[in-house]
Motif scaffolding. Sequence first.
Motif, PDB file in Angstrom:
ATOM      1  N   THR A  61       0.822  -1.219   0.000  1.00 35.36           N
ATOM      2  CA  THR A  61       0.000   0.000   0.000  1.00 35.36           C
ATOM      3  C   THR A  61       0.847   1.256   0.000  1.00 35.36           C
ATOM      4  O   THR A  61       0.324   2.355   0.178  1.00 35.36           O
ATOM      5  CB  THR A  61      -0.902   0.016   1.252  1.00 35.36           C
ATOM      6  N   ALA A  62       2.154   1.138  -0.213  1.00 39.48           N
ATOM      7  CA  ALA A  62       3.025   2.309  -0.120  1.00 39.48           C
ATOM      8  C   ALA A  62       2.677   3.370  -1.148  1.00 39.48           C
ATOM      9  O   ALA A  62       2.893   4.554  -0.919  1.00 39.48           O
ATOM     10  CB  ALA A  62       4.484   1.896  -0.285  1.00 39.48           C
ATOM     11  N   PHE A  63       2.115   2.943  -2.303  1.00 40.10           N
ATOM     12  CA  PHE A  63       1.825   3.920  -3.337  1.00 40.10           C
ATOM     13  C   PHE A  63       0.377   4.394  -3.312  1.00 40.10           C
ATOM     14  O   PHE A  63      -0.035   5.151  -4.167  1.00 40.10           O
ATOM     15  CB  PHE A  63       2.189   3.352  -4.710  1.00 40.10           C
ATOM     16  N   GLU A  64      -0.384   3.947  -2.347  1.00 39.99           N
ATOM     17  CA  GLU A  64      -1.707   4.516  -2.158  1.00 39.99           C
ATOM     18  C   GLU A  64      -1.558   5.821  -1.385  1.00 39.99           C
ATOM     19  O   GLU A  64      -0.675   5.982  -0.562  1.00 39.99           O
ATOM     20  CB  GLU A  64      -2.595   3.549  -1.365  1.00 39.99           C
ATOM     21  N   ARG A  65      -2.436   6.754  -1.667  1.00 38.34           N
ATOM     22  CA  ARG A  65      -2.367   8.024  -0.958  1.00 38.34           C
ATOM     23  C   ARG A  65      -2.620   7.785   0.522  1.00 38.34           C
ATOM     24  O   ARG A  65      -3.589   7.162   0.914  1.00 38.34           O
ATOM     25  CB  ARG A  65      -3.390   9.017  -1.506  1.00 38.34           C
ATOM     26  N   ALA A  66      -1.715   8.307   1.356  1.00 36.44           N
ATOM     27  CA  ALA A  66      -1.831   8.106   2.791  1.00 36.44           C
ATOM     28  C   ALA A  66      -3.078   8.815   3.318  1.00 36.44           C
ATOM     29  O   ALA A  66      -3.438   9.894   2.850  1.00 36.44           O
ATOM     30  CB  ALA A  66      -0.588   8.635   3.495  1.00 36.44           C
ATOM     31  N   PRO A  67      -3.794   8.194   4.298  1.00 37.90           N
ATOM     32  CA  PRO A  67      -4.970   8.862   4.862  1.00 37.90           C
ATOM     33  C   PRO A  67      -4.637  10.253   5.392  1.00 37.90           C
ATOM     34  O   PRO A  67      -5.428  11.174   5.276  1.00 37.90           O
ATOM     35  CB  PRO A  67      -5.383   7.913   6.000  1.00 37.90           C
ATOM     36  N   ASP A  68      -3.447  10.381   5.972  1.00 36.29           N
ATOM     37  CA  ASP A  68      -2.991  11.676   6.464  1.00 36.29           C
ATOM     38  C   ASP A  68      -1.749  12.053   5.666  1.00 36.29           C
ATOM     39  O   ASP A  68      -0.649  11.577   5.930  1.00 36.29           O
ATOM     40  CB  ASP A  68      -2.655  11.589   7.954  1.00 36.29           C
ATOM     41  N   ASP A 110      18.428  11.304 -12.475  1.00 36.76           N
ATOM     42  CA  ASP A 110      17.267  11.526 -11.619  1.00 36.76           C
ATOM     43  C   ASP A 110      16.221  10.414 -11.734  1.00 36.76           C
ATOM     44  O   ASP A 110      15.492  10.136 -10.789  1.00 36.76           O
ATOM     45  CB  ASP A 110      16.616  12.867 -11.955  1.00 36.76           C
ATOM     46  N   ARG A 111      16.163   9.748 -12.894  1.00 37.47           N
ATOM     47  CA  ARG A 111      15.149   8.701 -13.077  1.00 37.47           C
ATOM     48  C   ARG A 111      15.378   7.514 -12.148  1.00 37.47           C
ATOM     49  O   ARG A 111      14.461   6.728 -11.910  1.00 37.47           O
ATOM     50  CB  ARG A 111      15.139   8.235 -14.526  1.00 37.47           C
ATOM     51  N   ALA A 112      16.590   7.376 -11.634  1.00 36.40           N
ATOM     52  CA  ALA A 112      16.866   6.263 -10.720  1.00 36.40           C
ATOM     53  C   ALA A 112      16.045   6.366  -9.442  1.00 36.40           C
ATOM     54  O   ALA A 112      15.826   5.363  -8.754  1.00 36.40           O
ATOM     55  CB  ALA A 112      18.355   6.222 -10.383  1.00 36.40           C
ATOM     56  N   LEU A 113      15.581   7.568  -9.121  1.00 40.70           N
ATOM     57  CA  LEU A 113      14.796   7.779  -7.893  1.00 40.70           C
ATOM     58  C   LEU A 113      13.346   8.153  -8.214  1.00 40.70           C
ATOM     59  O   LEU A 113      12.679   8.804  -7.414  1.00 40.70           O
ATOM     60  CB  LEU A 113      15.461   8.853  -7.025  1.00 40.70           C
ATOM     61  N   THR A 114      12.877   7.708  -9.375  1.00 38.51           N
ATOM     62  CA  THR A 114      11.502   8.005  -9.774  1.00 38.51           C
ATOM     63  C   THR A 114      10.485   7.435  -8.787  1.00 38.51           C
ATOM     64  O   THR A 114       9.500   8.097  -8.436  1.00 38.51           O
ATOM     65  CB  THR A 114      11.229   7.437 -11.180  1.00 38.51           C
ATOM     66  N   LEU A 115      10.690   6.207  -8.333  1.00 38.71           N
ATOM     67  CA  LEU A 115       9.745   5.599  -7.396  1.00 38.71           C
ATOM     68  C   LEU A 115       9.750   6.332  -6.060  1.00 38.71           C
ATOM     69  O   LEU A 115       8.702   6.504  -5.436  1.00 38.71           O
ATOM     70  CB  LEU A 115      10.078   4.124  -7.197  1.00 38.71           C
ATOM     71  N   ALA A 116      10.922   6.780  -5.629  1.00 37.64           N
ATOM     72  CA  ALA A 116      10.990   7.558  -4.397  1.00 37.64           C
ATOM     73  C   ALA A 116      10.208   8.857  -4.536  1.00 37.64           C
ATOM     74  O   ALA A 116       9.492   9.278  -3.614  1.00 37.64           O
ATOM     75  CB  ALA A 116      12.454   7.854  -4.044  1.00 37.64           C
ATOM     76  N   ALA A 117      10.336   9.504  -5.689  1.00 35.85           N
ATOM     77  CA  ALA A 117       9.600  10.745  -5.920  1.00 35.85           C
ATOM     78  C   ALA A 117       8.099  10.506  -5.881  1.00 35.85           C
ATOM     79  O   ALA A 117       7.341  11.290  -5.289  1.00 35.85           O
ATOM     80  CB  ALA A 117      10.013  11.349  -7.265  1.00 35.85           C
ATOM     81  N   ALA A 118       7.638   9.404  -6.495  1.00 39.92           N
ATOM     82  CA  ALA A 118       6.206   9.093  -6.487  1.00 39.92           C
ATOM     83  C   ALA A 118       5.714   8.827  -5.070  1.00 39.92           C
ATOM     84  O   ALA A 118       4.636   9.275  -4.670  1.00 39.92           O
ATOM     85  CB  ALA A 118       5.939   7.887  -7.389  1.00 39.92           C
ATOM     86  N   TRP A 119       6.492   8.086  -4.302  1.00 38.14           N
ATOM     87  CA  TRP A 119       6.128   7.775  -2.916  1.00 38.14           C
ATOM     88  C   TRP A 119       6.004   9.055  -2.095  1.00 38.14           C
ATOM     89  O   TRP A 119       5.062   9.231  -1.318  1.00 38.14           O
ATOM     90  CB  TRP A 119       7.188   6.846  -2.330  1.00 38.14           C
ATOM     91  N   LEU A 120       6.940   9.961  -2.268  1.00 38.81           N
ATOM     92  CA  LEU A 120       6.927  11.222  -1.524  1.00 38.81           C
ATOM     93  C   LEU A 120       5.730  12.090  -1.933  1.00 38.81           C
ATOM     94  O   LEU A 120       5.038  12.666  -1.080  1.00 38.81           O
ATOM     95  CB  LEU A 120       8.224  11.985  -1.776  1.00 38.81           C
ATOM     96  N   ARG A 121       5.494  12.149  -3.222  1.00 34.45           N
ATOM     97  CA  ARG A 121       4.427  13.024  -3.719  1.00 34.45           C
ATOM     98  C   ARG A 121       3.075  12.587  -3.188  1.00 34.45           C
ATOM     99  O   ARG A 121       2.228  13.431  -2.861  1.00 34.45           O
ATOM    100  CB  ARG A 121       4.446  12.995  -5.254  1.00 34.45           C
TER     101      ARG A 121
END
Length: 271
Positions: free
Chosen positions: A22-29, A47-58
């Motif tokens: 569920t890491a890529f689902e939008r967090a409830p908070d 920068d593309r090497a950290l694309t998944l990290a960017a998505a997780w953060l966003r």
Amino acid sequence: MRVSCGRLRSGLRFAAGELFGTAFERAPDAHGNGLGVLLVPGFGCGDRALTLAAAWLRRRGYRPAGARIGLNLGCTTELVGRLERRAEEHAEATGGRVVLLGQSRGGWLSRLLAVRRPDLVRALVAASSPVLDPLGAHPAVVRRARLLTRLSAAGVPGLLEDDCFTGDCYREHADSLARPLPRQVPALAVYSRLDRVVPWHLCQDPSAECVEVESSHTGMALQPAFYSVLEPRLAVWAKGDPVRTRRRRRAARVPAVAVRPVPASHPEPCS
């Protein structure tokens, strides 16, 4: 066998779901509060090497941005300068200091910037980063890095130079890495004993909270365990920046300058 683009995208999404749950689902908070995070890739990566990290953060309310330093193959002095300018831009865009999240070489480049410009850095995250000795990586990796100096000497621009290994550039940055981080910059160092590129003990920054996870060197940013470690610490950093708070309080205590009215002038009567 031909595979449609739609099926391929579905397959990639399924793989990401299996990897992160569920890491890529939008967090409830979404607790990021717009905190800026500058993502700094490792040696030979963009920068593309950290694309998944960017998505997780966003998806958690943070504002990630790439470092824009290319493939991270250049001279240390030049790259730290470019990283500094990028951090200034992202701090301006987000309204406050930013978190530096760097992998491998990106982690110790970020640490150099944190020592130089703590006014730009809210916190530091170093993943599989040999901050205690950047040249202590696997000999094969160091040999490939030294090969770049030959290409640089032959006239290929934007690559490591001899000075980065033995000259003033190396000595300056080795001294800077040995300095403790400023007190206002909390740090997290994540390492793995399974790392076959960087000896795990070289990642244990004495100025940081050091946490072990199970991961390969290059796969750190793909490990759910890494994000489990990262999430609660980011949430704390996003709640408020004590440096910004102190600045606001000082600004609020500055008394307003009283403007004294200028008396109207009275012309003297004509004689």
